[in-house]
Design a protein around this motif. Sequence first.
Motif, PDB file in Angstrom:
ATOM      1  N   LYS A 138       0.758  -1.094  -0.043  1.00 31.23           N
ATOM      2  CA  LYS A 138       0.007   0.080   0.044  1.00 31.23           C
ATOM      3  C   LYS A 138       0.705   1.255   0.057  1.00 31.23           C
ATOM      4  O   LYS A 138       2.039   1.369   0.467  1.00 31.23           O
ATOM      5  CB  LYS A 138      -0.847   0.067   1.355  1.00 31.23           C
ATOM      6  CG  LYS A 138      -2.048  -1.169   1.237  1.00 31.23           C
ATOM      7  CD  LYS A 138      -2.749  -0.971   2.443  1.00 31.23           C
ATOM      8  CE  LYS A 138      -4.102  -0.689   1.991  1.00 31.23           C
ATOM      9  NZ  LYS A 138      -4.971  -0.259   3.289  1.00 31.23           N
ATOM     10  N   SER A 139       0.416   2.037  -0.492  1.00 35.55           N
ATOM     11  CA  SER A 139       0.886   3.740  -0.446  1.00 35.55           C
ATOM     12  C   SER A 139       0.243   4.255   0.720  1.00 35.55           C
ATOM     13  O   SER A 139      -1.240   4.134   1.116  1.00 35.55           O
ATOM     14  CB  SER A 139       0.564   4.305  -1.729  1.00 35.55           C
ATOM     15  OG  SER A 139       1.249   3.802  -2.771  1.00 35.55           O
ATOM     16  N   TYR A 140       0.750   5.493   1.353  1.00 38.80           N
ATOM     17  CA  TYR A 140       0.398   6.201   2.380  1.00 38.80           C
ATOM     18  C   TYR A 140       0.751   7.620   2.447  1.00 38.80           C
ATOM     19  O   TYR A 140       1.628   7.741   1.628  1.00 38.80           O
ATOM     20  CB  TYR A 140       1.207   5.748   3.650  1.00 38.80           C
ATOM     21  CG  TYR A 140       0.617   4.116   4.051  1.00 38.80           C
ATOM     22  CD1 TYR A 140      -0.477   3.739   4.539  1.00 38.80           C
ATOM     23  CD2 TYR A 140       1.525   3.176   3.672  1.00 38.80           C
ATOM     24  CE1 TYR A 140      -0.670   2.609   4.997  1.00 38.80           C
ATOM     25  CE2 TYR A 140       1.411   1.833   3.752  1.00 38.80           C
ATOM     26  CZ  TYR A 140       0.456   1.537   4.563  1.00 38.80           C
ATOM     27  OH  TYR A 140      -0.042   0.409   4.817  1.00 38.80           O
ATOM     28  N   ARG A 141      -0.062   8.298   3.022  1.00 39.08           N
ATOM     29  CA  ARG A 141       0.298   9.921   2.803  1.00 39.08           C
ATOM     30  C   ARG A 141       1.131  10.342   4.218  1.00 39.08           C
ATOM     31  O   ARG A 141       1.931  11.233   3.948  1.00 39.08           O
ATOM     32  CB  ARG A 141      -1.256  10.600   3.097  1.00 39.08           C
ATOM     33  CG  ARG A 141      -1.065  12.136   3.439  1.00 39.08           C
ATOM     34  CD  ARG A 141      -2.398  12.937   3.694  1.00 39.08           C
ATOM     35  NE  ARG A 141      -2.403  14.010   4.281  1.00 39.08           N
ATOM     36  CZ  ARG A 141      -3.167  14.817   4.420  1.00 39.08           C
ATOM     37  NH1 ARG A 141      -4.481  14.609   4.237  1.00 39.08           N
ATOM     38  NH2 ARG A 141      -3.106  15.927   5.004  1.00 39.08           N
ATOM     39  N   ALA A 142       0.943   9.444   5.064  1.00 39.49           N
ATOM     40  CA  ALA A 142       1.792   9.956   6.438  1.00 39.49           C
ATOM     41  C   ALA A 142       2.439   8.891   6.993  1.00 39.49           C
ATOM     42  O   ALA A 142       2.072   7.599   6.715  1.00 39.49           O
ATOM     43  CB  ALA A 142       0.534  10.716   7.350  1.00 39.49           C
ATOM     44  N   PHE A 143       3.544   9.099   7.476  1.00 38.50           N
ATOM     45  CA  PHE A 143       4.678   8.281   8.161  1.00 38.50           C
ATOM     46  C   PHE A 143       4.711   8.700   9.604  1.00 38.50           C
ATOM     47  O   PHE A 143       5.051   9.853   9.833  1.00 38.50           O
ATOM     48  CB  PHE A 143       5.522   7.793   7.447  1.00 38.50           C
ATOM     49  CG  PHE A 143       5.386   7.372   6.077  1.00 38.50           C
ATOM     50  CD1 PHE A 143       5.593   5.964   6.031  1.00 38.50           C
ATOM     51  CD2 PHE A 143       4.971   8.119   4.999  1.00 38.50           C
ATOM     52  CE1 PHE A 143       4.986   5.312   4.870  1.00 38.50           C
ATOM     53  CE2 PHE A 143       4.856   7.724   3.840  1.00 38.50           C
ATOM     54  CZ  PHE A 143       4.875   6.254   3.818  1.00 38.50           C
TER      55      PHE A 143
END
Length: 197
Positions: A138-143
């Motif tokens: 998956k891809s994410y906006r925040a880490f």
Amino acid sequence: EVWVTPARSGLVRVVTGYGGVSASNGVRPIRAEQEDVIERTVICDTFAFNDGWFTIDLDPKDLGVRLRPSQYTLRNGGGKGRCVTGWVLEGAMSLDDNARWRRLDKHEDDQCFAMLANETDRDVYPHHSLSWGVQSAKSYRAFRVRMRSNQWGSLQLFVQGFELYGQLSVPNGHPLTESARRAAATASMRAADALAA
């Protein structure tokens, strides 16, 4: 073109708790900002997130920027005796109160920074950078990086550098796509000039 930290140019946002950050050179406190965690160079001897976590928001304007992570790097920010020994890397699609954080990597009783710090000269603050792979479909906006333990036994996260690597998705018209377009055009012109010479 001079490199500017993405947080200072507004492309990303660094978020932390109310405790903010603390930094020092030797025993002398210095002014530092949470954005300094993504600087390319060491800025001080010790650097800590006082609440034990920080978050990198890759899309503060909610334009659709996402990253599918494949690797990350942490740089020790605490010198000897304060090295992080347990942490979690997490990803989320939003930063609202209902954000669902997914664990991407977890370390418990990891002595890698401590071992390197012990091998460093006595009067030198160790700022070693180490990288770990991440498997994510998956891809994410925040880490978010959350501290679970450190050598000192405090709640502080002693990290003075953080980098993310992976497949970045950027919508058309975003400043990142414009920068990439300009860089490609410049590289093409230089190649054409070299061929003509």
